[in-house]
Design a protein around this motif. Structure first.
Motif, PDB file in Angstrom:
ATOM      1  N   ASP A 249      50.626 -98.640  -9.053  1.00 32.84           N
ATOM      2  CA  ASP A 249      51.194 -99.501  -8.017  1.00 32.84           C
ATOM      3  C   ASP A 249      50.029-100.265  -7.407  1.00 32.84           C
ATOM      4  O   ASP A 249      49.210 -99.698  -6.691  1.00 32.84           O
ATOM      5  CB  ASP A 249      51.899 -98.647  -6.964  1.00 32.84           C
ATOM      6  N   GLU A 250      49.935-101.564  -7.709  1.00 40.51           N
ATOM      7  CA  GLU A 250      48.770-102.335  -7.260  1.00 40.51           C
ATOM      8  C   GLU A 250      48.714-102.521  -5.751  1.00 40.51           C
ATOM      9  O   GLU A 250      47.670-102.888  -5.209  1.00 40.51           O
ATOM     10  CB  GLU A 250      48.711-103.686  -7.969  1.00 40.51           C
ATOM     11  N   SER A 251      49.802-102.228  -5.029  1.00 47.91           N
ATOM     12  CA  SER A 251      49.769-102.360  -3.575  1.00 47.91           C
ATOM     13  C   SER A 251      49.112-101.149  -2.914  1.00 47.91           C
ATOM     14  O   SER A 251      48.798-101.174  -1.734  1.00 47.91           O
ATOM     15  CB  SER A 251      51.181-102.546  -3.010  1.00 47.91           C
ATOM     16  N   LYS A 252      48.910-100.078  -3.680  1.00 47.71           N
ATOM     17  CA  LYS A 252      48.276 -98.868  -3.143  1.00 47.71           C
ATOM     18  C   LYS A 252      46.805 -98.863  -3.533  1.00 47.71           C
ATOM     19  O   LYS A 252      46.473 -98.907  -4.710  1.00 47.71           O
ATOM     20  CB  LYS A 252      48.940 -97.606  -3.713  1.00 47.71           C
ATOM     21  N   PRO A 253      45.922 -98.831  -2.558  1.00 49.84           N
ATOM     22  CA  PRO A 253      44.504 -98.799  -2.915  1.00 49.84           C
ATOM     23  C   PRO A 253      44.181 -97.526  -3.696  1.00 49.84           C
ATOM     24  O   PRO A 253      44.667 -96.455  -3.380  1.00 49.84           O
ATOM     25  CB  PRO A 253      43.783 -98.817  -1.566  1.00 49.84           C
ATOM     26  N   GLN A 254      43.379 -97.679  -4.708  1.00 51.63           N
ATOM     27  CA  GLN A 254      43.023 -96.561  -5.569  1.00 51.63           C
ATOM     28  C   GLN A 254      41.713 -95.927  -5.083  1.00 51.63           C
ATOM     29  O   GLN A 254      40.760 -95.769  -5.835  1.00 51.63           O
ATOM     30  CB  GLN A 254      42.901 -97.049  -7.015  1.00 51.63           C
ATOM     31  N   LEU A 255      41.695 -95.588  -3.792  1.00 56.43           N
ATOM     32  CA  LEU A 255      40.468 -95.083  -3.180  1.00 56.43           C
ATOM     33  C   LEU A 255      40.015 -93.757  -3.774  1.00 56.43           C
ATOM     34  O   LEU A 255      38.827 -93.555  -4.014  1.00 56.43           O
ATOM     35  CB  LEU A 255      40.645 -94.967  -1.663  1.00 56.43           C
ATOM     36  N   ALA A 256      40.950 -92.841  -4.005  1.00 54.98           N
ATOM     37  CA  ALA A 256      40.568 -91.546  -4.583  1.00 54.98           C
ATOM     38  C   ALA A 256      39.963 -91.747  -5.964  1.00 54.98           C
ATOM     39  O   ALA A 256      38.959 -91.132  -6.313  1.00 54.98           O
ATOM     40  CB  ALA A 256      41.775 -90.609  -4.651  1.00 54.98           C
ATOM     41  N   ARG A 257      40.547 -92.635  -6.744  1.00 54.78           N
ATOM     42  CA  ARG A 257      40.033 -92.927  -8.088  1.00 54.78           C
ATOM     43  C   ARG A 257      38.627 -93.516  -8.001  1.00 54.78           C
ATOM     44  O   ARG A 257      37.736 -93.158  -8.761  1.00 54.78           O
ATOM     45  CB  ARG A 257      40.970 -93.898  -8.797  1.00 54.78           C
ATOM     46  N   ARG A 258      38.403 -94.416  -7.055  1.00 55.28           N
ATOM     47  CA  ARG A 258      37.079 -95.033  -6.902  1.00 55.28           C
ATOM     48  C   ARG A 258      36.037 -94.012  -6.478  1.00 55.28           C
ATOM     49  O   ARG A 258      34.913 -94.009  -6.988  1.00 55.28           O
ATOM     50  CB  ARG A 258      37.154 -96.183  -5.893  1.00 55.28           C
ATOM     51  N   CYS A 259      36.392 -93.149  -5.526  1.00 59.88           N
ATOM     52  CA  CYS A 259      35.452 -92.109  -5.092  1.00 59.88           C
ATOM     53  C   CYS A 259      35.125 -91.169  -6.251  1.00 59.88           C
ATOM     54  O   CYS A 259      33.971 -90.764  -6.436  1.00 59.88           O
ATOM     55  CB  CYS A 259      36.023 -91.320  -3.918  1.00 59.88           C
ATOM     56  N   HIS A 260      36.128 -90.823  -7.036  1.00 58.06           N
ATOM     57  CA  HIS A 260      35.902 -89.958  -8.193  1.00 58.06           C
ATOM     58  C   HIS A 260      34.938 -90.622  -9.168  1.00 58.06           C
ATOM     59  O   HIS A 260      34.012 -89.989  -9.677  1.00 58.06           O
ATOM     60  CB  HIS A 260      37.238 -89.644  -8.869  1.00 58.06           C
ATOM     61  N   SER A 261      35.135 -91.894  -9.427  1.00 55.54           N
ATOM     62  CA  SER A 261      34.259 -92.628 -10.340  1.00 55.54           C
ATOM     63  C   SER A 261      32.823 -92.650  -9.824  1.00 55.54           C
ATOM     64  O   SER A 261      31.869 -92.446 -10.588  1.00 55.54           O
ATOM     65  CB  SER A 261      34.782 -94.047 -10.533  1.00 55.54           C
TER      66      SER A 261
ATOM     67  N   ASN B 277      29.455 -91.041 -11.634  1.00 54.05           N
ATOM     68  CA  ASN B 277      28.214 -91.800 -11.841  1.00 54.05           C
ATOM     69  C   ASN B 277      27.023 -91.100 -11.201  1.00 54.05           C
ATOM     70  O   ASN B 277      25.946 -91.022 -11.795  1.00 54.05           O
ATOM     71  CB  ASN B 277      28.355 -93.225 -11.304  1.00 54.05           C
ATOM     72  N   ALA B 278      27.205 -90.594  -9.988  1.00 53.69           N
ATOM     73  CA  ALA B 278      26.118 -89.876  -9.308  1.00 53.69           C
ATOM     74  C   ALA B 278      25.740 -88.619 -10.093  1.00 53.69           C
ATOM     75  O   ALA B 278      24.558 -88.307 -10.255  1.00 53.69           O
ATOM     76  CB  ALA B 278      26.533 -89.517  -7.882  1.00 53.69           C
ATOM     77  N   HIS B 279      26.734 -87.911 -10.598  1.00 55.54           N
ATOM     78  CA  HIS B 279      26.468 -86.698 -11.376  1.00 55.54           C
ATOM     79  C   HIS B 279      25.676 -87.021 -12.634  1.00 55.54           C
ATOM     80  O   HIS B 279      24.730 -86.302 -12.980  1.00 55.54           O
ATOM     81  CB  HIS B 279      27.791 -86.011 -11.730  1.00 55.54           C
TER      82      HIS B 279
END
Length: 147
Positions: free
Chosen positions: A101-113, A117-119
């Protein structure tokens, strides 16, 4: 929208892949039980059932596997536990589409990504911070528990 709380015009294709099940090159014979990180997942059978034996898509909540013939599609919630069950012979090809659903920010997905990357860069404390933020936003984020 009234029934599911999602406007059809906000649904967007996030990703797609073709999975080959078989005894060839880098093909696999099955997929383990997992959940997708999508709102909806669609599995389109590209092979006729006559091309392989075994196979199917197992849904944990149903306690059984479903078989699709070529051109048939199964739509399920991305969070539903499911698996591509093993084939015994032949080749099975499936096109999988992942819808958000493009109206819902994918914040959890971005934080996971960011955490992944940090790992990879051995920045463990940064990774923990990003993974924790992902779980704060979405406590049921199965991706973080896996990683």
């Amino acid at each position: 929208q009234n029934r599911f709380g999602v406007k059809a015009e906000n649904l967007t294709l996030h990703d797609a892949l073709i999975i080959g099940y078989g005894y060839f090159g880098s093909g696999c014979r099955s997929q383990p039980v997992h959940r997708d990180s999508s709102l909806l997942s669609l599995n389109l059978a590209l092979s006729p059932q006559s091309n392989y034996t075994g196979g199917g898509t197992y849904f944990e909540a149903l306690g059984k596997k479903l078989h699709q013939d070529q051109g048939h599609i199964t739509c399920h919630a991305g969070g539903a536990f499911h698996a591509g069950t093993g084939i015994d012979s032949g080749e099975r090809w499936v096109l999988v589409l992942f819808v958000l659903d493009e109206s819902k920010p994918q914040l959890a997905r971005r934080c996971h990504s960011l955490g992944l990357n940090a790992h990879r860069q051995s920045k463990i404390e940064d990774a923990k911070t990003h993974f924790k933020a992902s779980l704060t936003i979405n406590p049921k984020n199965h991706l973080v528990y896996k990683d």
